[in-house]
Design a protein around this motif. Structure first.
Motif, PDB file in Angstrom:
ATOM      1  N   UNK A   4      -1.149   4.837  -4.992  1.00  0.00           N
ATOM      2  CA  UNK A   4      -2.263   4.474  -4.120  1.00  0.00           C
ATOM      3  C   UNK A   4      -2.148   3.023  -3.678  1.00  0.00           C
ATOM      4  N   UNK A   5      -1.752   2.154  -4.607  1.00  0.00           N
ATOM      5  CA  UNK A   5      -1.576   0.736  -4.279  1.00  0.00           C
ATOM      6  C   UNK A   5      -0.462   0.569  -3.257  1.00  0.00           C
ATOM      7  N   UNK A   6       0.671   1.242  -3.485  1.00  0.00           N
ATOM      8  CA  UNK A   6       1.797   1.141  -2.548  1.00  0.00           C
ATOM      9  C   UNK A   6       1.410   1.643  -1.167  1.00  0.00           C
ATOM     10  N   UNK A   7       0.660   2.738  -1.130  1.00  0.00           N
ATOM     11  CA  UNK A   7       0.225   3.272   0.160  1.00  0.00           C
ATOM     12  C   UNK A   7      -0.655   2.300   0.911  1.00  0.00           C
ATOM     13  N   UNK A   8      -1.509   1.606   0.190  1.00  0.00           N
ATOM     14  CA  UNK A   8      -2.413   0.648   0.822  1.00  0.00           C
ATOM     15  C   UNK A   8      -1.665  -0.558   1.353  1.00  0.00           C
ATOM     16  N   UNK A   9      -0.591  -0.952   0.671  1.00  0.00           N
ATOM     17  CA  UNK A   9       0.133  -2.182   1.030  1.00  0.00           C
ATOM     18  C   UNK A   9       1.315  -1.928   1.959  1.00  0.00           C
ATOM     19  N   UNK A  10       1.583  -0.674   2.292  1.00  0.00           N
ATOM     20  CA  UNK A  10       2.779  -0.355   3.071  1.00  0.00           C
ATOM     21  C   UNK A  10       2.627  -0.614   4.563  1.00  0.00           C
ATOM     22  N   UNK A  11       1.417  -0.734   5.046  1.00  0.00           N
ATOM     23  CA  UNK A  11       1.204  -0.946   6.473  1.00  0.00           C
ATOM     24  C   UNK A  11       1.398  -2.397   6.865  1.00  0.00           C
ATOM     25  N   UNK A  12       1.107  -2.713   8.127  1.00  0.00           N
ATOM     26  CA  UNK A  12       1.199  -4.107   8.592  1.00  0.00           C
ATOM     27  C   UNK A  12       0.282  -5.000   7.765  1.00  0.00           C
ATOM     28  N   UNK A  13       0.762  -6.196   7.465  1.00  0.00           N
ATOM     29  CA  UNK A  13      -0.027  -7.134   6.670  1.00  0.00           C
ATOM     30  C   UNK A  13      -1.231  -7.589   7.479  1.00  0.00           C
ATOM     31  N   UNK A  14      -2.407  -7.386   6.918  1.00  0.00           N
ATOM     32  CA  UNK A  14      -3.651  -7.728   7.597  1.00  0.00           C
ATOM     33  C   UNK A  14      -4.618  -8.337   6.589  1.00  0.00           C
ATOM     34  N   UNK A  15      -5.782  -8.705   7.080  1.00  0.00           N
ATOM     35  CA  UNK A  15      -6.811  -9.259   6.193  1.00  0.00           C
ATOM     36  C   UNK A  15      -7.213  -8.229   5.144  1.00  0.00           C
ATOM     37  N   UNK A  16      -7.202  -6.947   5.527  1.00  0.00           N
ATOM     38  CA  UNK A  16      -7.554  -5.883   4.593  1.00  0.00           C
ATOM     39  C   UNK A  16      -6.518  -5.757   3.484  1.00  0.00           C
ATOM     40  N   UNK A  17      -5.245  -5.916   3.832  1.00  0.00           N
ATOM     41  CA  UNK A  17      -4.173  -5.872   2.837  1.00  0.00           C
ATOM     42  C   UNK A  17      -4.299  -7.041   1.867  1.00  0.00           C
ATOM     43  N   UNK A  18      -4.555  -8.223   2.397  1.00  0.00           N
ATOM     44  CA  UNK A  18      -4.719  -9.407   1.548  1.00  0.00           C
ATOM     45  C   UNK A  18      -5.917  -9.240   0.615  1.00  0.00           C
ATOM     46  N   UNK A  19      -6.983  -8.646   1.133  1.00  0.00           N
ATOM     47  CA  UNK A  19      -8.156  -8.401   0.301  1.00  0.00           C
ATOM     48  C   UNK A  19      -7.809  -7.438  -0.840  1.00  0.00           C
ATOM     49  N   UNK A  20      -7.035  -6.405  -0.513  1.00  0.00           N
ATOM     50  CA  UNK A  20      -6.635  -5.433  -1.521  1.00  0.00           C
ATOM     51  C   UNK A  20      -5.773  -6.080  -2.604  1.00  0.00           C
ATOM     52  N   UNK A  21      -4.853  -6.942  -2.186  1.00  0.00           N
ATOM     53  CA  UNK A  21      -3.994  -7.639  -3.151  1.00  0.00           C
ATOM     54  C   UNK A  21      -4.837  -8.491  -4.086  1.00  0.00           C
ATOM     55  N   UNK A  22      -5.748  -9.266  -3.519  1.00  0.00           N
ATOM     56  CA  UNK A  22      -6.585 -10.157  -4.334  1.00  0.00           C
ATOM     57  C   UNK A  22      -7.468  -9.362  -5.293  1.00  0.00           C
ATOM     58  N   UNK A  23      -8.018  -8.251  -4.803  1.00  0.00           N
ATOM     59  CA  UNK A  23      -8.879  -7.424  -5.653  1.00  0.00           C
ATOM     60  C   UNK A  23      -8.080  -6.785  -6.781  1.00  0.00           C
ATOM     61  N   UNK A  24      -6.917  -6.249  -6.433  1.00  0.00           N
ATOM     62  CA  UNK A  24      -6.060  -5.622  -7.445  1.00  0.00           C
ATOM     63  C   UNK A  24      -5.612  -6.639  -8.493  1.00  0.00           C
TER      64      UNK A  24
END
Length: 214
Positions: A4-24
């Protein structure tokens, strides 16, 4: 969780991706620190009933702290894999292995440190690996000053101060389990808001597993 984490981070790097990284990272690192700091005072109590293993007390505690250092690269190590940079990740890991062997060799065969202190090679190696992984991850995210930002992420006072105190207690007072509760207490004080947030998240997951989306 990992797919699930890989799927979330596999797309273009965006503010949402950065938020997911910080939360994780926040959730994973916080839980890891609490678990290890809870375990440190319990290890002497367990070995009290296994006196034949008492000589391994300090090495066991320091090894646990060494592994804890590795959690700092969480989120960014997954980001590199998700962004098809497995080769770069493999190079960093292989280099870290060589560095670990080299440092351990120097400590054991040149400085003749006790076996338990040779574990410091793991701590140093993981610290270097963390910096490299987060720096590369920052570059993927187009973060300015990726190296400086990596240092800031790893060595925040809320994380590093309890960690250093834990190392000192393991080196000098490893037999006194009750004194080794101090790093845990200090960590809880520094990170109480994060811990409260984690408890709320855990409560949500108990009643509705789909309520939290990474």
């Amino acid at each position: 969780m990992f797919p699930k984490v890989l799927g979330k981070l596999s797309g273009p790097v965006s503010a949402d991706v950065l938020r997911s990284i910080n939360e994780y990272r926040t959730n994973y690192i916080t839980v890891a620190h609490v678990v290890i700091y809870c375990a440190l005072p319990l290890i002497p109590a367990i070995l009290y009933f296994l006196p034949e293993y008492k000589g391994a007390l300090q090495a066991t505690q320091l090894t646990a702290l060494g592994i804890l250092m590795y959690t700092n690269c969480s989120g960014f190590s997954e980001l590199l894999i998700a962004q098809n940079k497995e080769r770069l990740s493999a190079i960093i890991s292989s280099s870290a292995l060589v560095l670990n062997i080299a440092i351990a060799y120097v400590l054991i065969y040149i400085y003749h440190v006790p076996f338990s202190y040779s574990v410091f090679s793991i701590m140093v190696t993981y610290a270097v690996l963390d910096i490299c992984v987060i720096t590369c991850g920052n570059r993927v995210c187009n973060v300015s000053s990726p190296f400086i930002e990596a240092i800031k992420r790893i060595f925040t006072y809320k994380q590093i101060l309890p960690y250093l105190i834990a190392i000192l207690t393991c080196v000098f007072i490893s037999d006194y389990g009750w004194l080794q509760t101090f790093p845990l207490i200090l960590y809880i004080i520094f990170n109480r808001k994060t811990l409260i947030g984690l408890l709320k998240t855990a409560r949500k997951l108990m009643y509705n597993p789909n309520s939290v989306n990474l």
